[in-house]
Motif scaffolding. Structure first.
Motif, PDB file in Angstrom:
ATOM      1  N   GLU A 279       0.823  -1.207   0.000  1.00 25.04           N
ATOM      2  CA  GLU A 279       0.000   0.000   0.000  1.00 25.04           C
ATOM      3  C   GLU A 279       0.862   1.263   0.000  1.00 25.04           C
ATOM      4  O   GLU A 279       0.544   2.250  -0.673  1.00 25.04           O
ATOM      5  N   THR A 280       1.966   1.229   0.742  1.00 24.39           N
ATOM      6  CA  THR A 280       2.861   2.390   0.778  1.00 24.39           C
ATOM      7  C   THR A 280       3.550   2.584  -0.564  1.00 24.39           C
ATOM      8  O   THR A 280       3.692   3.714  -1.048  1.00 24.39           O
ATOM      9  N   LEU A 281       3.969   1.491  -1.164  1.00 30.67           N
ATOM     10  CA  LEU A 281       4.614   1.567  -2.481  1.00 30.67           C
ATOM     11  C   LEU A 281       3.648   2.115  -3.526  1.00 30.67           C
ATOM     12  O   LEU A 281       4.024   2.939  -4.371  1.00 30.67           O
ATOM     13  N   ALA A 282       2.411   1.666  -3.482  1.00 35.99           N
ATOM     14  CA  ALA A 282       1.398   2.162  -4.427  1.00 35.99           C
ATOM     15  C   ALA A 282       1.222   3.670  -4.272  1.00 35.99           C
ATOM     16  O   ALA A 282       1.120   4.410  -5.262  1.00 35.99           O
ATOM     17  N   TYR A 283       1.218   4.130  -3.028  1.00 32.84           N
ATOM     18  CA  TYR A 283       1.052   5.561  -2.754  1.00 32.84           C
ATOM     19  C   TYR A 283       2.265   6.350  -3.240  1.00 32.84           C
ATOM     20  O   TYR A 283       2.126   7.447  -3.804  1.00 32.84           O
ATOM     21  N   LEU A 284       3.458   5.799  -3.040  1.00 31.82           N
ATOM     22  CA  LEU A 284       4.687   6.486  -3.430  1.00 31.82           C
ATOM     23  C   LEU A 284       4.734   6.765  -4.928  1.00 31.82           C
ATOM     24  O   LEU A 284       5.040   7.875  -5.361  1.00 31.82           O
ATOM     25  N   MET A 285       4.440   5.753  -5.744  1.00 29.35           N
ATOM     26  CA  MET A 285       4.674   5.899  -7.187  1.00 29.35           C
ATOM     27  C   MET A 285       3.417   6.279  -7.972  1.00 29.35           C
ATOM     28  O   MET A 285       3.473   6.433  -9.190  1.00 29.35           O
TER      29      MET A 285
END
Length: 363
Positions: A279-285
């Protein structure tokens, strides 16, 4: 708020409150100290004192610059003890505007007084009856207060990080404590930085022993650090990046944060960690095409995500009931996290979309 008759409000309780109005400061201080000792573990006494109006007077004394630091600290301690009573106690404290008074106390330079205010704030905020959103929104959206609070947390983290290197040795008894305190500081930073440009810009300029805070976070993402610390440090940098304080092409994002979050998506980690990592990776990119392209070619991420749809597994159903129960609880979260990450990956690039579609049979 209280179902107490006047008979239940004892003369002793009234005596404690009356002493708060004594013209002699020393007698007031002693009265507060005696009150502190009287309310420990005694919910009835706490309720009596609240009914008799002790809270407004304690808050008044706490906020007066002419009050001694010892008196202000003792008032904060008593208020914290009252807060550890019933939910009605918390409601009464909030109604008396304890939250702004304690926030104001955080601007004091005395560490012992600040600690007493923070302990009381923690007790108030973790209560389910405290309307946190209204008070937090008010104070954290005032520019000056926002800056003060950020500086307080930044200074606390600076002190934590600058402990002597001896503390980091494995045999040190303080190591576990240090990690625990660092984790709380990291969590504070992640909450402060999320979707908050003002705070993120302040944090990015914080220097710790000559090193920018973002590089301290990078060190916390190293593989020899606890997983929770790696993940939370990555979240801090992600939120600072999304808030515009760090460029998306900065090496701390491209070479450190993104690979760390991809690593958290692997089978080597707990299901909860894999959900948070995805979820954090999705938000980052999400808004950046180049980060999406880099992620799509890092550690077979697209294929790795297909495993998120395989819980609960048939093996766990047969051999381990506890694992089955655990898998069932997280199966929906895993799928949801995978869909978010797939959506973020393929939001701009047709080649990445084709790659996602190619692994569909593996779901």
């Amino acid at each position: 708020l209280f179902c107490l008759s006047t008979q239940e409000v004892t003369a002793t309780s009234r005596h404690y409150v009356d002493r708060l109005f004594d013209p002699d400061p020393q007698k007031v201080l002693q009265g507060v100290i005696d009150m502190k000792n009287a309310v420990i573990g005694n919910n009835k006494q706490k309720a009596n004192l609240i009914v008799l109006g002790a809270v407004p007077r304690l808050l008044y004394l706490l906020q007066q610059s002419c009050s001694s630091l010892e008196l202000r600290t003792e008032c904060a301690i008593v208020l914290g003890s009252l807060a550890m009573g019933t939910e009605n106690n918390i409601k009464s404290l909030v109604d008396c505007h304890i939250i702004p008074a304690l926030f104001q106390g955080l601007l004091c330079l005395d560490l012992i007084f600040i600690e007493a205010c923070l302990r009381c704030l923690r007790t108030v905020f973790i209560s389910p009856v405290t309307p946190v959103s209204a008070h937090y929104y008010y104070y954290c959206n005032i520019k000056s207060t926002q800056e003060y609070i950020t500086q307080i947390f930044s200074h606390c983290c600076k002190v934590i990080i600058e402990f002597p290197s001896l503390i980091f040795r494995p045999q040190s008894t303080k190591r576990f404590y240090l990690i625990t305190v660092r984790m709380q500081a990291l969590k504070c930073f992640s909450v402060l930085a999320y979707e908050n440009t003002q705070v993120s810009l302040t944090l990015v300029n914080v220097l710790v022993d000559g090193e920018v805070l973002s590089q301290v976070f990078v060190k916390m993402m190293q593989r020899d650090q606890p997983i929770e610390m790696q993940l939370t440090a990555a979240k801090c940098l992600t939120y600072m990046c999304r808030a515009g304080a760090i460029r998306t092409d900065d090496s701390c994002i491209v070479l450190k944060t993104l690979p760390c979050l991809v690593r958290m998506c692997s089978k080597d980690h707990l299901l909860e960690e894999r959900v948070e990592g995805a979820e954090t990776l999705a938000y980052l990119m999400e808004p950046d095409v180049e980060l999406q392209r880099i992620a799509s070619t890092t550690d077979h991420l697209v294929t790795m995500l297909a495993d998120y749809f395989k819980y609960p597994s048939s093996v766990s159903a047969i051999t381990d009931i506890k694992r089955l129960d655990h898998d069932l609880k997280h199966a929906h979260e895993l799928r949801q996290a995978a869909f978010k990450l797939y959506a973020s990956l393929g939001s701009n690039d047709e080649d990445i979309r084709k790659k996602v579609i190619s692994v569909y049979p593996l779901w």
